[in-house]
Design an enzyme around this catalytic site. Sequence first.
Site, PDB file in Angstrom:
ATOM      1  N   HIS A  94      74.998  53.556   7.653  1.00  0.00           N
ATOM      2  CA  HIS A  94      76.397  53.950   7.833  1.00  0.00           C
ATOM      3  C   HIS A  94      76.900  53.355   9.158  1.00  0.00           C
ATOM      4  O   HIS A  94      76.126  53.232  10.110  1.00  0.00           O
ATOM      5  CB  HIS A  94      76.511  55.479   7.844  1.00  0.00           C
ATOM      6  CG  HIS A  94      77.918  55.958   7.799  1.00  0.00           C
ATOM      7  ND1 HIS A  94      78.735  55.984   8.912  1.00  0.00           N
ATOM      8  CD2 HIS A  94      78.665  56.404   6.770  1.00  0.00           C
ATOM      9  CE1 HIS A  94      79.921  56.425   8.563  1.00  0.00           C
ATOM     10  NE2 HIS A  94      79.916  56.697   7.286  1.00  0.00           N
ATOM     11  N   GLU A 142      82.719  50.030   3.571  1.00  0.00           N
ATOM     12  CA  GLU A 142      83.521  50.938   4.404  1.00  0.00           C
ATOM     13  C   GLU A 142      83.966  50.227   5.674  1.00  0.00           C
ATOM     14  O   GLU A 142      83.195  50.094   6.622  1.00  0.00           O
ATOM     15  CB  GLU A 142      82.640  52.117   4.854  1.00  0.00           C
ATOM     16  CG  GLU A 142      82.540  53.254   3.929  1.00  0.00           C
ATOM     17  CD  GLU A 142      82.209  54.533   4.691  1.00  0.00           C
ATOM     18  OE1 GLU A 142      81.488  54.515   5.691  1.00  0.00           O
ATOM     19  OE2 GLU A 142      82.711  55.567   4.271  1.00  0.00           O
TER      20      GLU A 142
END
Length: 227
Positions: A94, A142
């Site tokens: 992430h 993302e």
Amino acid sequence: MLRTPMIVVNFKAYRESLGKKAIELAKIAEEVSRELNVSIAVAPQATDIRLVASSVSIPVFAQAVDSTTIGALTGHVTIESIKDAGAVGTLINHSERRVQISLISEVVKASRELNLTTIVCADTPEVTAAVAALNPDFVAIEPPELIGTGIPVSKAKPEVVTNSLDKVKSVNSKSKVICGAGITTGDDVRAALRLGTVGVLLASGVVKAKDPKKVLTEMGNALIGKT
Ligand code: G3P
């Protein structure tokens, strides 16, 4: 493997999704998943995985894994420990928890052996191509600059999503693509599906919502094509 299309709610380290509140939020996600028969997964903090996994029947993910080995490791979240705690998979890389590609590769490999699902995060289409080569179950595109802004990647940067889809397809058609960053409404979810993804990865739009159930229901309806 996670049923798609899907919504993955990353609890991050928000106060609103810590400890007992993690269970409350996970139960809301479970309720919506059951009421609408849609696929919703949650990713609580490592210290809450066992608590949440023993409280709900929906898929629970780790937010990260530090090591695929066990033994003399201090402070590491190991892949075996998240499995033992009841996680069915893990996010990896992430943008708020970047790791080296060597660890991504090790975690994806070890996850297959442990029957865990992997969602590898990437910040650009080029990185989605690189991580798709490691054969994860899912790649989540993302753009970090949109995270937490409420500006949905599926509307603000559709080309980032479609470029990522093309690159992943050309490298490894077995990996599926979801997108995240700024997703806060059912319409944002609809836009993500229209672009060709199989779901969304989100956090603040649900975790910090005044009424998380209302937001998740709206997103769930979008997932099943209801307006
Ligand atoms: O992991 C998903 C997260 O990074 C997106 O954040 O708050 O924009 O939904 P948010």
